[in-house]
Design a protein around this motif. Sequence first.
Motif, mmCIF file in Angstrom:
data_model
loop_
_atom_site.group_PDB
_atom_site.id
_atom_site.type_symbol
_atom_site.label_atom_id
_atom_site.label_comp_id
_atom_site.label_asym_id
_atom_site.label_seq_id
_atom_site.Cartn_x
_atom_site.Cartn_y
_atom_site.Cartn_z
ATOM 1 N N LEU A 79 28.378 34.620 46.095
ATOM 2 C CA LEU A 79 28.458 33.496 45.175
ATOM 3 C C LEU A 79 29.864 32.904 45.296
ATOM 4 O O LEU A 79 30.843 33.631 45.405
ATOM 5 N N ALA B 181 34.218 37.638 32.428
ATOM 6 C CA ALA B 181 33.686 38.949 32.795
ATOM 7 C C ALA B 181 32.167 38.984 32.621
ATOM 8 O O ALA B 181 31.430 39.430 33.501
ATOM 9 N N MET C 107 39.114 42.712 38.451
ATOM 10 C CA MET C 107 38.762 41.295 38.269
ATOM 11 C C MET C 107 37.253 41.097 38.231
ATOM 12 O O MET C 107 36.761 40.078 37.763
ATOM 13 N N PHE C 108 36.503 42.062 38.769
ATOM 14 C CA PHE C 108 35.047 41.951 38.797
ATOM 15 C C PHE C 108 34.367 42.815 37.757
ATOM 16 O O PHE C 108 33.153 42.816 37.651
ATOM 17 N N ASP C 109 35.150 43.608 37.036
ATOM 18 C CA ASP C 109 34.542 44.528 36.089
ATOM 19 C C ASP C 109 34.525 43.905 34.706
ATOM 20 O O ASP C 109 35.495 43.295 34.262
ATOM 21 N N LEU C 110 33.388 44.088 34.037
ATOM 22 C CA LEU C 110 33.171 43.530 32.712
ATOM 23 C C LEU C 110 34.280 43.928 31.751
ATOM 24 O O LEU C 110 34.757 43.118 30.958
ATOM 25 N N LYS C 111 34.702 45.187 31.814
ATOM 26 C CA LYS C 111 35.733 45.659 30.898
ATOM 27 C C LYS C 111 37.100 45.708 31.563
ATOM 28 O O LYS C 111 38.032 46.307 31.044
ATOM 29 N N ARG D 267 33.892 43.652 44.828
ATOM 30 C CA ARG D 267 32.714 43.213 44.060
ATOM 31 C C ARG D 267 31.662 44.315 44.066
ATOM 32 O O ARG D 267 31.063 44.650 43.043
ATOM 33 N N GLU E 140 26.310 36.938 37.314
ATOM 34 C CA GLU E 140 26.337 36.595 38.737
ATOM 35 C C GLU E 140 25.810 37.707 39.621
ATOM 36 O O GLU E 140 25.029 37.499 40.529
ATOM 37 N N PHE E 141 26.298 38.936 39.337
ATOM 38 C CA PHE E 141 25.936 40.066 40.189
ATOM 39 C C PHE E 141 24.447 40.321 40.166
ATOM 40 O O PHE E 141 23.829 40.557 41.183
ATOM 41 N N TYR F 286 30.227 36.461 32.572
ATOM 42 C CA TYR F 286 29.735 35.525 33.557
ATOM 43 C C TYR F 286 29.556 36.206 34.914
ATOM 44 O O TYR F 286 28.544 36.054 35.599
ATOM 45 N N LEU F 287 30.550 37.034 35.286
ATOM 46 C CA LEU F 287 30.477 37.731 36.560
ATOM 47 C C LEU F 287 29.327 38.729 36.578
ATOM 48 O O LEU F 287 28.652 38.896 37.581
ATOM 49 N N GLU F 288 29.104 39.382 35.446
ATOM 50 C CA GLU F 288 28.010 40.344 35.413
ATOM 51 C C GLU F 288 26.676 39.645 35.680
ATOM 52 O O GLU F 288 25.844 40.139 36.435
ATOM 53 N N MET G 203 30.355 46.231 40.754
ATOM 54 C CA MET G 203 28.934 46.037 40.467
ATOM 55 C C MET G 203 28.194 47.366 40.386
ATOM 56 O O MET G 203 27.266 47.526 39.599
ATOM 57 N N THR H 130 32.701 34.282 43.280
ATOM 58 C CA THR H 130 33.231 35.603 43.632
ATOM 59 C C THR H 130 34.499 35.482 44.471
ATOM 60 O O THR H 130 35.419 36.276 44.350
#
Lengths: 512, 512
Positions: free
Chosen positions: A99, B47, A378-382, A137, B53-54, B49-51, A141, A102
């Motif tokens: 995406l 964050a 940067m890609f982790d929810l928390k 990512r 996305e994945f 938003y990224l989830e 994920m 990303t």
Amino acid sequence: MNKMGMISMRLIAGLVAQRNALCLRSWRSFSGMTISQVGSCVGFSKALYLEVEFILLSQQGTRDYNPKQMAIREKVFDTIIRCFKRHGAETIDTPVFELKETLTGKYGEDSKLIYDLKDQGGELLSLRYDLTVPFARYLAMNKITNIKRYHIAKVYRRDNPAMTRGRYREFYQCDFDIAGQYDPMIPDAECLKIVHEILSELDLGDFRIKVNDRRILDGMFEVCGVPDDKFRTICSTVDKLDKMSWEDVKNEMVNEKGLASEVADQIGEYVSMQGGKDMAEKLLQDPKLSQSKQACAGLADMKLLFSYLELFNVTDKVVFDLSLARGLDYYTGVICEAVLTQTTSAPATQERNGPAGEEGVSVGSVAGGGRYDGLVGMFDLKGRKVPCIGVSIGIERVFSIMEQKAQAEKIRTTETQVLVASAQKNLLEERLKLTAELWDAGIKAEVLYKKNPKLLSQLQHCEETGIPLVAILGEQEIKDGVVKLRTVATREEVDVSRAELVEEVKKRCQQL
Amino acid sequence: MNKMGMISMRLIAGLVAQRNALCLRSWRSFSGMTISQVGSCVGFSKALYLEVEFILLSQQGTRDYNPKQMAIREKVFDTIIRCFKRHGAETIDTPVFELKETLTGKYGEDSKLIYDLKDQGGELLSLRYDLTVPFARYLAMNKITNIKRYHIAKVYRRDNPAMTRGRYREFYQCDFDIAGQYDPMIPDAECLKIVHEILSELDLGDFRIKVNDRRILDGMFEVCGVPDDKFRTICSTVDKLDKMSWEDVKNEMVNEKGLASEVADQIGEYVSMQGGKDMAEKLLQDPKLSQSKQACAGLADMKLLFSYLELFNVTDKVVFDLSLARGLDYYTGVICEAVLTQTTSAPATQERNGPAGEEGVSVGSVAGGGRYDGLVGMFDLKGRKVPCIGVSIGIERVFSIMEQKAQAEKIRTTETQVLVASAQKNLLEERLKLTAELWDAGIKAEVLYKKNPKLLSQLQHCEETGIPLVAILGEQEIKDGVVKLRTVATREEVDVSRAELVEEVKKRCQQL
């Protein structure tokens, strides 16, 4: 279009002039048009149009690999993968597109080089720019907190291609990364050991592995008086020291990026320094640099890193080099870059001098990497961080060098062990039957797709492709239940019973 | 958006409801919006938003391969590549994108599934849809008139993904093709032999290889009274017989494509026929079909093909099936398709019945191909033809089946032979030194990246990842110049002198 436009204009001019004298006065107006537009303008045929396309395709920075190039490529990959596996790595794969979001905000000034897919409905996608961001990512994920993996795959950059030097718009990266919270500098040292092993095994000539640490660079900027918000952009300028002289770099810092001249001069003093563990120790005592906490942390780790590199017996090639900066935004700690130091292998470019000049003109970086402890977060929810360090082998440059070396050599592109042949007519069916027997027994065998090929052309096929053995069938051999087994190199022939043929071929191929 | 839109709406609804109660009344308006637009509308965090996305990424028909999947994938590739090499093939590679025009007009109704790149200046590019068209382009561009090559690479189709059945938007193709002017049906027979060998070796259960010939199909359409300009579109409809009943196919022919009902009925009689060499002989006597020159040419070649297949000992699985049509435009002669005939391996779908139904529900095609004698000429300036035949292994379905089989199994994802461990503190340096010795001797070795790891956690790492040996260092061992070599499975430990360790590890790993 820019550069490409010029090339296509010249190509089209050449081709069309040959076959079609129309519209010659309008060449100048082509700049900025696509080739389709040009094509329909001059009204040349589909076939001619396609020929222009093909030439353009390779001018555009992608390439086909022919069988000989593939044989070289596979040999290089094999060396690299064996090394990665020796170090206990697993492998993963990710899609060629991600995406668009990303990739956004990960590459600094290089983001403009990302290839986007056309919006055809659905989400916006981009071709991957490297393998590091997709890896981060993937970790976030899948909530993976430690892994040692390698990934060999193509990445895409809309850069100016320089194909003779192995710079393409589609190119392979061979990445090895260690993710996880570990004791300091142990994984970092292993990554450098891996670069050392691979470059030694590939036998590309002498090399150097430069190391530095982003914390040392940032500390240096801090004590020299660079404003906080200019750290990354000044870092990008320092990164150009392998291509530009210090005068040009200083000029960019002062005139383009607005740094005070005396600040630049102070940076200039530091970035001329190269050494080893002793230099890290000396800099820890440096009255100015030791004022910076992060510089001290970086220098202490550099000392530790060198002590591990001594145990790994690789300090002969590793240099602590304060001018090494690396372009990408995401590095947070140790950074490294390997360069070949021989002048012989690839055409050197005029711009490449500066600090590297003294020790022979560099053909450019063949490996690079560093620590990026913030990217996964940067890609982790928390925002959970997973510390990572990795290196990437710049395999296209390696291919270029290997291909140049191999130009004179005869390289086999198949592995065929035996050709099933006949000197007589009407034996196609017997040839096919024997070939199938060999295939079924696991022997690599070929047969010419002709009803009645000449023996000479069958032998020539073996000479050309390097097939070592020929199994010759004739009326008499079929009656006797044997095959005449010929060694191509020596022209020796012996009768081998059909029942023993498979074992005999295997035995002989082992001896070759 | 369509289906994807529905999924993303549900996802966003679920996620946002959990963490953010804003805007719930506006869900209905999301259809047709991109996720970025939705994101900015509801104003949820980066964050979150990224989830979303994945999850969407994997819903979009691409996937990451984890280490276990990669281990399976490598095993499958290895089997396939060994077969291709056994048959004397070279390999090539081409770029992931081609000029858009290269792909235009090659795929018939499927062209709408091509991924285009965004116009960012320069030429218009598309992601490759298969490996056949790039191969033909490569041959024409390099003026190659004969080659036997394989190519394993990813291709891209904007199709509806059905991931549980192994249908993705990014997927591998494994192609084997023979280009060149040869005596009839010999390369064609070898291609079928290859499919037979690969499907047998992969051990996926029973399979059938259907063959037909475009000339027989066209001759059949001709004698049944299909207008010339409807051959290709009626061929596309016949191709659906593996997914639709004859009634539905007839309905499409008559009501959508305007064929007379009695013409459709005549086609219906032919396409229900299956057999072998005898059927080809019988059809050569068929009063109607024998009126068509091209049908006769196809049938004579089919007879010849079967005689070669008998020599290759593969007629047990090959069926001459008049309903086989294949979707792509470029086929000109023999076409083939392999299907698995067992119901057990993958989830069957309700639609899959019709002709295949009698012999068990098919899980779909796992290989296909055919002869395309005109494609290379479309790329050649002078239209010079290079006859080609090729087969493609539908590897994603194979992966799906293998992954399901492997779910219970423990599959190693690394090849590490020995872990260098210690039961005592302060031996990190000794561990690193020994590990480097092993690496330098070509041994696959790991060491935990901890200063003082517990012995238990080191042994656990071996259990989890399948490392068979542990080299344990302690003060006493170092003093004595030995290493305690432990076999993980049996827990046996013996002292081995440091000088003999490499040989001992190699010996034991060979025995495993």
